[in-house]
Design an enzyme around this catalytic site. Structure first.
Site, PDB file in Angstrom:
ATOM      1  N   GLU A   1       3.668  -7.086   1.513  1.00 30.63           N
ATOM      2  CA  GLU A   1       3.182  -7.342   0.149  1.00 30.63           C
ATOM      3  C   GLU A   1       3.160  -6.057  -0.671  1.00 30.63           C
ATOM      4  O   GLU A   1       2.102  -5.634  -1.138  1.00 30.63           O
ATOM      5  CB  GLU A   1       1.748  -7.897   0.211  1.00 30.63           C
ATOM      6  CG  GLU A   1       1.552  -9.063   1.138  1.00 30.63           C
ATOM      7  CD  GLU A   1       0.069  -9.303   1.481  1.00 30.63           C
ATOM      8  OE1 GLU A   1      -0.786  -8.447   1.174  1.00 30.63           O
ATOM      9  OE2 GLU A   1      -0.224 -10.348   2.071  1.00 30.63           O
TER      10      GLU A   1
ATOM     11  N   TYR B   1      -0.175  -1.136 -12.186  1.00 33.58           N
ATOM     12  CA  TYR B   1      -1.605  -1.064 -12.488  1.00 33.58           C
ATOM     13  C   TYR B   1      -1.876  -0.434 -13.852  1.00 33.58           C
ATOM     14  O   TYR B   1      -2.834   0.316 -14.020  1.00 33.58           O
ATOM     15  CB  TYR B   1      -2.356  -0.339 -11.355  1.00 33.58           C
ATOM     16  CG  TYR B   1      -2.149  -1.020 -10.029  1.00 33.58           C
ATOM     17  CD1 TYR B   1      -2.723  -2.271  -9.784  1.00 33.58           C
ATOM     18  CD2 TYR B   1      -1.336  -0.465  -9.038  1.00 33.58           C
ATOM     19  CE1 TYR B   1      -2.508  -2.931  -8.587  1.00 33.58           C
ATOM     20  CE2 TYR B   1      -1.118  -1.123  -7.831  1.00 33.58           C
ATOM     21  CZ  TYR B   1      -1.704  -2.360  -7.610  1.00 33.58           C
ATOM     22  OH  TYR B   1      -1.476  -3.009  -6.431  1.00 33.58           O
TER      23      TYR B   1
ATOM     24  N   GLY C   1       0.753  -1.250   0.000  1.00 37.55           N
ATOM     25  CA  GLY C   1       0.000   0.000   0.000  1.00 37.55           C
ATOM     26  C   GLY C   1       0.778   1.291   0.000  1.00 37.55           C
ATOM     27  O   GLY C   1       0.192   2.362  -0.157  1.00 37.55           O
TER      28      GLY C   1
ATOM     29  N   ARG D   1       2.765  -1.445  -5.905  1.00 39.47           N
ATOM     30  CA  ARG D   1       3.015  -0.159  -6.565  1.00 39.47           C
ATOM     31  C   ARG D   1       4.372   0.440  -6.225  1.00 39.47           C
ATOM     32  O   ARG D   1       5.083   0.943  -7.107  1.00 39.47           O
ATOM     33  CB  ARG D   1       1.916   0.819  -6.142  1.00 39.47           C
ATOM     34  CG  ARG D   1       1.946   2.146  -6.874  1.00 39.47           C
ATOM     35  CD  ARG D   1       1.023   3.168  -6.189  1.00 39.47           C
ATOM     36  NE  ARG D   1      -0.265   2.616  -5.857  1.00 39.47           N
ATOM     37  CZ  ARG D   1      -1.329   2.633  -6.669  1.00 39.47           C
ATOM     38  NH1 ARG D   1      -1.260   3.231  -7.838  1.00 39.47           N
ATOM     39  NH2 ARG D   1      -2.466   2.079  -6.293  1.00 39.47           N
TER      40      ARG D   1
ATOM     41  N   CYS E   1     -13.273   4.700 -28.105  1.00 39.21           N
ATOM     42  CA  CYS E   1     -14.541   5.412 -28.226  1.00 39.21           C
ATOM     43  C   CYS E   1     -15.264   5.497 -26.894  1.00 39.21           C
ATOM     44  O   CYS E   1     -16.273   4.830 -26.665  1.00 39.21           O
ATOM     45  CB  CYS E   1     -15.405   4.747 -29.284  1.00 39.21           C
ATOM     46  SG  CYS E   1     -14.597   4.831 -30.880  1.00 39.21           S
ATOM     47  N   GLU E   2     -14.720   6.311 -25.983  1.00 40.14           N
ATOM     48  CA  GLU E   2     -15.294   6.590 -24.666  1.00 40.14           C
ATOM     49  C   GLU E   2     -14.812   7.983 -24.293  1.00 40.14           C
ATOM     50  O   GLU E   2     -13.619   8.275 -24.431  1.00 40.14           O
ATOM     51  CB  GLU E   2     -14.713   5.649 -23.592  1.00 40.14           C
ATOM     52  CG  GLU E   2     -15.025   4.192 -23.735  1.00 40.14           C
ATOM     53  CD  GLU E   2     -16.389   3.812 -23.203  1.00 40.14           C
ATOM     54  OE1 GLU E   2     -16.967   4.593 -22.420  1.00 40.14           O
ATOM     55  OE2 GLU E   2     -16.868   2.747 -23.579  1.00 40.14           O
TER      56      GLU E   2
HETATM   57  C1  LIG Z   1      -3.210  -4.861  -4.037  1.00 36.79           C
HETATM   58  C2  LIG Z   1      -2.712  -5.543  -2.827  1.00 36.79           C
HETATM   59  C3  LIG Z   1      -1.389  -5.347  -2.409  1.00 36.79           C
HETATM   60  C4  LIG Z   1      -0.442  -4.389  -3.091  1.00 36.79           C
HETATM   61  O1  LIG Z   1      -0.861  -3.067  -2.935  1.00 36.79           O
HETATM   62  P1  LIG Z   1       0.091  -1.860  -3.423  1.00 36.79           P
HETATM   63  O2  LIG Z   1      -0.696  -0.656  -3.105  1.00 36.79           O
HETATM   64  O3  LIG Z   1       0.303  -2.034  -4.876  1.00 36.79           O
HETATM   65  O4  LIG Z   1       1.352  -1.946  -2.641  1.00 36.79           O
HETATM   66  C5  LIG Z   1      -0.952  -6.062  -1.317  1.00 36.79           C
HETATM   67  N1  LIG Z   1      -1.757  -6.923  -0.659  1.00 36.79           N
HETATM   68  C6  LIG Z   1      -3.036  -7.133  -1.038  1.00 36.79           C
HETATM   69  C7  LIG Z   1      -3.864  -8.104  -0.291  1.00 36.79           C
HETATM   70  C8  LIG Z   1      -3.562  -6.458  -2.131  1.00 36.79           C
HETATM   71  O5  LIG Z   1      -4.825  -6.659  -2.489  1.00 36.79           O
END
Ligand SMILES: *Cc1c(COP(=O)(O)O)cnc(C)c1O
Length: 430
Positions: free
Chosen positions: A289, A388, A252, A292, A360-361
């Protein structure tokens, strides 16, 4: 306005892009050469940028029991996964398809975490058969299904529960996931009871706890609040006799697209580890995890100007990339910085343009009200396009998906050829 104001030298959040004279380079490669060689639209990624983003986490993790599991939904191209695999990362996956990608680059199954609210029984079966490290479970229904699937295979599934710490990540509503009204996670107040259920089911073994509060987070506060809420739960769960081996703290962390100033990963984790130490959890194994923050600013999308269409109210700069490969503006009104690969002479006349694609949007725009000095045929770089974008690319309007190139120092390697129309139509019948 003249060109030096317009095609501004500004490259927000992009240490791996630089100007040489009037031309834009990524590391040791001139980007216009890649546009000529591979065509447009084209995604280009800097390996050095990916590794330096990873190094910020690794610095904070030195001497700790901690592992980075790259959340591949941000960008799941095998060429990028291989870079992270070689650098020692595990993977966070959200589908059976992503599991096959992790296996395809040789990831040890034990280093794979399976997240997501809607895992199918087929996906569970395959993940159990290969022996993945952990299932992050998000509901009682899923817990029972996983227990049944594991028992039918005579296996025990390692599980974490994804808990919802109910903190506001203060990000876009579509990418905020840690609040009560959200489809993700198990409510904080139900968590202990669901852990007790999990511990009682013979096909499951509780190994950890998991949370992920949202995406593009640019302040530390929500992370610290979430850590406190998660540690409160760990204490309550362990007091009930259920040991928690690891804490998975999700991803995140945000990046700079425009003028955001997110904290560094090393700074965030110094503060989070200080909090864990203060509460006596300094020795606990940690997983994260990130998606981004590892790839977002490592990638650009090169796109050629097709037509300039000046108008009474708006000037449109029509380019060959579209929402089919750059979906974030249409989805979240997101900002991507846009710069021409070649700065025009300082006296060139420029004006304000809406940069739009051929789809076309009316929602198919890439940048609005941008000051640019451009001509037909110029190639533009859409910045911060590593996360993304390609992983969300579609064939809408029957557009084949772009090619991808990985830059390593002064060499550039095609990691995915441009999709052909024959591939797009394959498998369909009249
Ligand atoms: C999307 C997601 C992430 C990665 O999020 P980022 O904002 O790209 O770091 C990690 N864990 C879970 C469960 C997610 O759904």
């Amino acid at each position: 306005m003249n060109a030096s104001d317009l095609n501004a030298l500004r490259l927000p959040g992009q240490p791996h892009l630089h100007w040489r004279g009037a031309e834009l380079w990524m590391d040791g490669v001139r980007l216009s050469d890649l546009a000529t060689r591979f065509g447009t639209p084209l995604f280009v990624y800097s390996k050095a940028s990916m590794l330096s983003a990873l190094a910020a986490y690794q610095r904070a993790f030195a001497g700790r029991k901690a592992r980075v599991c790259y959340a591949m939904k941000a960008n799941s191209s095998l060429g990028l996964l291989n870079v992270f695999h070689q650098a020692g990362c595990g993977f966070d996956i959200v589908s059976g398809g992503e599991l096959e990608r992790a296996l395809a680059v040789g990831a040890p199954p034990a280093s794979i975490i399976f997240s997501g609210v809607g895992k199918s029984r087929d996906e569970m079966r395959r993940a159990l058969q290969v022996g993945i490290g952990c299932f992050n479970v998000e509901s009682v229904g899923e817990l029972r299904a996983l227990n049944e699937v594991a028992q039918s295979l005579d296996r025990v599934a390692p599980v974490s529960l994804r808990v919802n710490p109910d903190v506001d990540a203060q990000t876009h509503p579509y990418i905020s996931t840690g609040l009560k009204g959200n489809k993700f996670g198990i409510a904080h107040r139900d968590a202990l009871a669901v852990y007790q259920l999990a511990a009682s089911l013979p096909g499951l073994k509780v190994v950890g706890i998991d949370c992920h509060i949202g995406s593009q987070i640019t302040i530390v506060g929500p992370y610290l609040d979430a850590m406190d809420r998660v540690l409160d739960l760990v204490q309550a769960i362990e007091a009930a006799g259920i040991p928690i081996e690891h804490i998975d703290f999700g991803g995140g962390l945000g990046i700079q697209y425009q003028d955001e100033s997110p904290p560094g990963a090393d700074d965030v984790w110094a503060q989070l580890f200080a909090r864990m130490d203060a509460r006596g959890f300094g020795q606990r194994a940690v997983m994260i995890e990130p998606g981004r923050s590892l790839v977002g600013n490592a990638g650009v999308c090169l796109t050629q100007v097709m037509y300039l269409k000046p108008g009474e109210q708006k000037n449109f700069c029509i380019v060959d990339a579209a929402m089919s490969e750059l979906p974030r503006p249409a989805l979240y009104q997101a900002y991507h910085h846009i710069v021409p690969l070649q700065q025009l002479a300082a006296n060139a006349q420029g004006q304000m343009w809406d940069v739009v694609g051929p789809v076309c949007e009316s929602g198919d725009w890439i940048g609005r009200d941008r000051a640019l000095a451009v001509q037909d045929g110029d190639v533009l770089a859409v910045l911060s396009a590593g996360a993304y974008c390609m992983s969300m690319a579609s064939n809408y309007n029957t557009r084949p998906r772009p090619a991808e190139v990985l830059v390593d120092g002064d060499t550039a390697r095609l990691i995915r050829p441009r999709e052909t129309l024959a591939q797009v139509l394959a498998g369909e019948t009249i």
